[in-house]
Enzyme design. Structure first.
Site, PDB file in Angstrom:
ATOM      1  N   GLU A 103      53.443 -19.244 -27.907  1.00 33.78           N
ATOM      2  CA  GLU A 103      53.810 -18.442 -29.108  1.00 33.78           C
ATOM      3  C   GLU A 103      54.971 -17.435 -28.851  1.00 33.78           C
ATOM      4  O   GLU A 103      55.936 -17.318 -29.640  1.00 33.78           O
ATOM      5  CB  GLU A 103      52.640 -17.462 -29.416  1.00 33.78           C
ATOM      6  CG  GLU A 103      51.399 -18.436 -30.131  1.00 33.78           C
ATOM      7  CD  GLU A 103      50.375 -17.435 -30.482  1.00 33.78           C
ATOM      8  OE1 GLU A 103      49.640 -17.012 -29.547  1.00 33.78           O
ATOM      9  OE2 GLU A 103      50.083 -17.519 -31.683  1.00 33.78           O
ATOM     10  N   GLU A 123      43.637 -21.737 -27.419  1.00 37.37           N
ATOM     11  CA  GLU A 123      42.825 -20.796 -27.942  1.00 37.37           C
ATOM     12  C   GLU A 123      41.434 -21.209 -28.236  1.00 37.37           C
ATOM     13  O   GLU A 123      40.572 -20.460 -28.049  1.00 37.37           O
ATOM     14  CB  GLU A 123      43.477 -19.878 -28.953  1.00 37.37           C
ATOM     15  CG  GLU A 123      44.529 -19.064 -28.397  1.00 37.37           C
ATOM     16  CD  GLU A 123      45.926 -19.644 -28.421  1.00 37.37           C
ATOM     17  OE1 GLU A 123      46.052 -20.966 -28.425  1.00 37.37           O
ATOM     18  OE2 GLU A 123      47.159 -19.034 -28.212  1.00 37.37           O
TER      19      GLU A 123
HETATM   20  N1  3HC Z   1      44.436 -14.231 -18.619  1.00 37.48           N
HETATM   21  C1  3HC Z   1      43.800 -13.524 -17.649  1.00 37.48           C
HETATM   22  N2  3HC Z   1      43.582 -14.336 -16.436  1.00 37.48           N
HETATM   23  C2  3HC Z   1      43.810 -15.609 -16.402  1.00 37.48           C
HETATM   24  C3  3HC Z   1      44.357 -16.369 -17.365  1.00 37.48           C
HETATM   25  C4  3HC Z   1      44.760 -15.656 -18.666  1.00 37.48           C
HETATM   26  N3  3HC Z   1      45.238 -16.147 -19.717  1.00 37.48           N
HETATM   27  N4  3HC Z   1      44.550 -17.800 -17.148  1.00 37.48           N
HETATM   28  C5  3HC Z   1      44.204 -17.635 -15.989  1.00 37.48           C
HETATM   29  N5  3HC Z   1      43.672 -16.493 -15.252  1.00 37.48           N
HETATM   30  C6  3HC Z   1      43.254 -16.356 -13.954  1.00 37.48           C
HETATM   31  C7  3HC Z   1      41.801 -16.701 -13.746  1.00 37.48           C
HETATM   32  O1  3HC Z   1      40.706 -16.234 -14.290  1.00 37.48           O
HETATM   33  C8  3HC Z   1      41.867 -16.750 -12.154  1.00 37.48           C
HETATM   34  O2  3HC Z   1      41.502 -15.682 -11.699  1.00 37.48           O
HETATM   35  P1  3HC Z   1      40.629 -15.603 -10.421  1.00 37.48           P
HETATM   36  O3  3HC Z   1      41.477 -15.939  -9.307  1.00 37.48           O
HETATM   37  O4  3HC Z   1      40.569 -13.994 -10.335  1.00 37.48           O
HETATM   38  O5  3HC Z   1      39.476 -16.250 -10.525  1.00 37.48           O
HETATM   39  C9  3HC Z   1      43.396 -17.218 -11.925  1.00 37.48           C
HETATM   40  O6  3HC Z   1      44.152 -16.643 -13.054  1.00 37.48           O
HETATM   41  C10 3HC Z   1      43.890 -18.554 -11.707  1.00 37.48           C
HETATM   42  O7  3HC Z   1      43.405 -19.316 -12.626  1.00 37.48           O
HETATM   43  P2  3HC Z   1      42.916 -20.864 -12.392  1.00 37.48           P
HETATM   44  O8  3HC Z   1      41.753 -20.942 -11.331  1.00 37.48           O
HETATM   45  O9  3HC Z   1      42.241 -21.319 -13.613  1.00 37.48           O
HETATM   46  O10 3HC Z   1      44.098 -21.460 -12.039  1.00 37.48           O
HETATM   47  P3  3HC Z   1      44.560 -22.896 -12.169  1.00 37.48           P
HETATM   48  O11 3HC Z   1      45.806 -23.143 -11.674  1.00 37.48           O
HETATM   49  O12 3HC Z   1      43.313 -24.118 -11.793  1.00 37.48           O
HETATM   50  O13 3HC Z   1      44.958 -23.175 -13.685  1.00 37.48           O
HETATM   51  C11 3HC Z   1      45.600 -22.505 -15.943  1.00 37.48           C
HETATM   52  C12 3HC Z   1      45.683 -22.374 -14.436  1.00 37.48           C
HETATM   53  C13 3HC Z   1      45.815 -23.721 -16.442  1.00 37.48           C
HETATM   54  C14 3HC Z   1      46.479 -21.499 -16.707  1.00 37.48           C
HETATM   55  C15 3HC Z   1      44.152 -21.995 -16.604  1.00 37.48           C
HETATM   56  O14 3HC Z   1      43.859 -20.883 -15.672  1.00 37.48           O
HETATM   57  C16 3HC Z   1      43.918 -21.526 -17.729  1.00 37.48           C
HETATM   58  O15 3HC Z   1      43.717 -22.819 -18.541  1.00 37.48           O
HETATM   59  N6  3HC Z   1      44.215 -20.439 -18.276  1.00 37.48           N
HETATM   60  C17 3HC Z   1      43.784 -20.162 -19.536  1.00 37.48           C
HETATM   61  C18 3HC Z   1      44.870 -20.561 -20.570  1.00 37.48           C
HETATM   62  C19 3HC Z   1      44.425 -20.111 -22.059  1.00 37.48           C
HETATM   63  O16 3HC Z   1      43.505 -20.077 -22.511  1.00 37.48           O
HETATM   64  N7  3HC Z   1      45.486 -19.320 -22.493  1.00 37.48           N
HETATM   65  C20 3HC Z   1      45.324 -19.003 -23.931  1.00 37.48           C
HETATM   66  C21 3HC Z   1      44.789 -17.571 -23.847  1.00 37.48           C
HETATM   67  S1  3HC Z   1      44.502 -16.825 -25.348  1.00 37.48           S
HETATM   68  C22 3HC Z   1      45.759 -16.238 -26.089  1.00 37.48           C
HETATM   69  O17 3HC Z   1      46.966 -16.849 -25.509  1.00 37.48           O
HETATM   70  C23 3HC Z   1      45.523 -15.646 -27.219  1.00 37.48           C
HETATM   71  C24 3HC Z   1      47.136 -15.567 -28.006  1.00 37.48           C
HETATM   72  O18 3HC Z   1      46.927 -16.403 -29.082  1.00 37.48           O
HETATM   73  C25 3HC Z   1      47.033 -14.226 -28.806  1.00 37.48           C
END
Ligand code: 3HC
Ligand code: NAI
Length: 698
Positions: A103, A123
């Site tokens: 976004e 999301e």
């Molecule tokens: N917010 C906070 N923490 C996050 C995060 C996020 N969006 N994404 C990842 N983390 C944290 C994980 O909890 C983890 O923390 P930890 O080491 O303390 O356990 C650390 O970052 C590493 O994450 P992964 O172990 O998952 O690392 P990978 O490299 O395997 O994967 C990733 C990376 C593909 C980015 C995966 O973490 C992921 O899918 N994250 C979520 C992405 C997501 O859903 N984004 C949308 C968020 S909602 C949003 O944006 C709303 C908006 O529209 C307003």
């Protein structure tokens, strides 16, 4: 604290760097940092580039901030601020560009992507929708509504290359930031009003309306009870029907509603539960052993799937069987399983050949001598397992890890057959092992730390979801199935039809109901295991109908009939009159007066039985966290993800209510078999939850 957003001047171009490891999430300090640095950039640069440190742009909003009071600036206004900038802003899209990250890129005026970048709006996987303008800007950029509705509702990311194809990015380059700087230099000083996506006017057409109508139907089917995907698609449609500001207001209102919903809380719970489960326990130190070559014993259902998993991850695998015929069968099955993907384009014929070439066959234990990890998937009898481990102990090299894929057996007893119990553990895969993501890693009493770490590392390399379990009959997942199936079978005797049981639970969200699962697995499996156990009178009666079906040749799907009859061509199921007759016969024999059983009772009795057994597993240390149990059920048993898992669901219902119901049901059918857990009862009495228990014990 070092600043998480900084600016580097490259001539007339301000490169605004985001540095918030590990994933550059848009935490509050990042959002305000972007606004501040952009304000400065506008006073001293002709154009700006927004880039992420560490080869990744932004993985989205900071999920940890959800559910807390919002702090300004909100991401929506950050995106609006970027869009309104007086100088053009180019997003350098690399690595994970997800959710709020995408976004933010849509708020920029230009986008340059790495071909391998992952761009997506995940999301919906968290039970929400893009809440920072994504639902309104994306359709205005892509113009093709199908692509937009897919991205918003599926949560699936696309590559930078694909993003360029559909018009989501302007350029792709391996040297992303430099290419973004070059583009910023090119566009600096030129008009860019038409790059402000909020200004693009969309009008709907009958074709657009039809596309959305079709999509809504497909999304509802795919979502299987999850609310967010359809709502996200509906809000995206508003981009065609109402002015931008109204679309944004609708997006905001829907976001606020969804983020507060039980579904979103459950999905966020499971997101963090998965990450927690994959971490080594706190008491474990050291580093994993090096695994270069793997041995697999048994080329049957599980051994074949396990070997496929390893070969897919690039490991050379030696497979051992008792006979050449068994090897022939196993190898043919693996090849045909892989080859099925050729038609759908999932794999090429060369890909299949490459994987097959990683597999070596043998009937001689000596050929396992160079393996660093040996996983057995032979018959599920203690005598066979003992014999296999004694043989492995003789041939395996020093430091080799010896793992059992046993479903139920005592891994301590198996380890005791060897002179090196510290090298032994359970690696319990689920069928089909090359597809199912769950891996229960069974930590036996003497398992060495580095052996446990190695299993976690193998899980990561093979993209499996690991959960560490302790030794105990059926570990976490299978152990909990016993009371679950008991209730399902009891209710059939009490008056529910198999169809009603299965429908009540698929309506709850399960991928399959328990009676259909028994038919799929084969009623003979439970039959055989029951013959090996000394069941008490009550327990024997619970499964009497199933046992009589087996004795009459109705083994489940594999024989064409079990509790249901299966159509040969379509596998569609229908009532099996013979099963109905047998159930009635058992009811009559034991004088069971049938009654109407509500769907609510079906859900309560099965789900509370699961949570109760989960509590026993926690109290015994077989599971170390309630959230681990939730991960097991999500990844291994088809539990609806949007309900969080059996323990999270129990917390949602309230342990007080469950405790009351356990006592109530305990007084009725099944009596003592309910065996209410002391842990559950005491948490209920203290008005606490499994989530609280996890916090206390982490
Ligand atoms: N917010 C906070 N923490 C996050 C995060 C996020 N969006 N994404 C990842 N983390 C944290 C994980 O909890 C983890 O923390 P930890 O080491 O303390 O356990 C650390 O970052 C590493 O994450 P992964 O172990 O998952 O690392 P990978 O490299 O395997 O994967 C990733 C990376 C593909 C980015 C995966 O973490 C992921 O899918 N994250 C979520 C992405 C997501 O859903 N984004 C949308 C968020 S909602 C949003 O944006 C709303 C908006 O529209 C307003
Ligand atoms: P299977 O019967 O399909 O395969 C077992 C294979 O092991 C056969 O090919 C047999 O020839 C071979 N075998 C038996 N003894 C052997 C020995 N001494 N040396 C070498 N090979 C030997 O059985 P399946 O279903 O693959 O189960 C294997 C193990 O996996 C069991 O412990 C089972 O409990 C476990 N498991 C099974 C699951 C399933 O859904 N089928 C799921 C998870 C675990």
């Amino acid at each position: 604290m070092t600043k998480s957003v900084t600016t580097e001047m490259r001539g007339d171009i301000a490169v605004i760097w985001i540095n918030n490891p590990p994933v550059n999430a848009l935490s509050h300090h990042v959002r305000s940092g972007i606004v501040e640095e952009l304000a400065v950039a506008q006073s001293m640069a002709k154009a700006a580039v927004l880039a992420g440190y560490g080869g990744t742009f932004i993985a989205g909003a900071d999920i940890r901030e959800f559910g807390k009071p919002p702090i300004e600036p909100m991401l929506g206004s950050v995106c609006a601020t970027i869009e309104a900038s007086s100088i053009p802003v180019v997003a350098a899209v690399e690595g994970n560009t997800l959710g709020g990250g995408l976004e933010t890129a849509l708020g920029c005026h230009y986008r340059v992507a790495n071909p391998k970048a992952k761009l997506g709006l995940p999301e919906v996987n968290l039970g929400i929708l893009p809440g920072a303008g994504g639902t309104q800007r994306l359709p205005r950029l892509l113009l093709n509504p199908t692509e937009a509705v897919n991205m918003v509702s599926s949560g699936r990311p696309i590559s930078g290359t694909k993003a360029q194809e559909i018009g989501l990015v302007d350029q792709v380059s391996d040297d992303t930031v430099e290419a973004a700087i070059a583009l910023a230099t090119e566009v600096a000083g030129k008009p860019f009003e038409d790059r402000r996506l909020s200004k693009v006017e969309l009008v709907t057409t009958p074709e657009v309306e039809a596309i959305f109508e079709t999509a809504f139907g497909a999304i509802t089917k795919m979502a299987k009870g999850a609310a967010a995907p359809l709502q996200a698609a509906q809000v995206a449609k508003a981009a065609y029907n109402v002015p931008f500001e109204d679309g944004i207001a609708l997006e905001r209102a829907t976001f606020m509603e969804l983020v507060a919903s039980d579904q979103s809380k459950a999905l966020r719970h499971i997101f963090f539960a998965e990450r927690q489960a994959a971490k080594p326990p706190k008491d474990v130190t050291g580093s994993p052993r090096e695994i270069k070559k793997i041995g697999v014993l048994g080329a049957g259902t599980m051994g074949g799937g396990i070997a496929m998993t390893y070969a897919e991850a690039g490991f050379p695998v030696t497979m051992l069987e008792m006979t050449d015929e068994a090897l022939d069968r196993g190898f043919a099955t693996m090849e045909s399983n892989w080859s099925r993907g050729i038609k759908s384009g999932r794999i090429t014929a060369e890909g299949v050949a490459e994987r097959m070439a990683r597999l070596t066959r043998t009937t001689d234990y000596k050929d396992l001598a160079d393996c660093d990890l040996i996983v057995e998937a032979v018959f599920e009898t203690m005598e066979v397992k003992r014999d296999v481990f004694r043989k492995l102990d003789k041939v395996a090299k020093k430091g080799a890890i010896l793992a059992s894929n046993t479903s139920y057996l005592d891994v301590n007893a198996i380890a005791a057959e060897t002179s090196r119990p510290e090298d032994v553990l359970g690696m319990h895969y689920f069928s089909p092992a090359n597809i199912m993501p769950l891996l229960e890693i069974v930590r036996a009493d003497k398992t060495a730390d580095d052996v446990l770490l190695s299993a976690l590392a193998v899980a990561k390399k093979t993209r499996k979801m690991p959960v560490i379990a302790g030794v105990g009959h059926g570990f976490i997942g299978n152990r909990m199935l016993t009371p679950y199936f008991r209730q399902a079978n009891l209710m059939v005797l009490e008056g529910a039809s198999p169809e009603q049981i299965d429908n009540a639970l698929t309506n709850f969200g399960w991928a399959m109901g328990p009676i259909a699962v028994s038919d799929l697995a084969g009623l003979d499996i439970g039959y055989k295991s029951r013959k090996d156990q000394n069941l008490d009178e009550h327990e024997a009666r619970v499964y009497l109908a199933a046992d009589r079906l087996v004795e009459a040749g109705h083994l489940g799907q594999k024989s064409g009939s079990g509790f249901y009859i299966y159509d040969k061509a379509t596998r569609a199921r229908s009532e099996n009159p013979e099963a109905t007759r047998i159930v009635e016969e058992v009811r009559a024999e034991f004088g069971i007066n049938t009654r109407t059983i509500s769907d609510e009772e079906i859900v309560e009795r099965t789900m509370y039985a699961l949570a109760n057994e989960g509590a026993h597993a926690l109290a015994e240390g077989v599971a170390s966290r309630a959230s681990d149990i939730d991960v097991v059920y999500n990844h291994g048993y088809g539990y609806p993800r949007w309900r969080g898992g059996p323990m999270h669901y129990a917390d949602n219902v309230g342990l007080k209510k469950i405790a009351e119901k356990l006592s109530e049901y305990g007084d009725g059918a099944g009596g003592a078999h309910w065996n209410p857990s002391d842990l559950l009862m005491s948490l209920a009495e203290d008005s606490r939850s499994f989530g609280d228990w996890d916090k206390d014990n982490s």
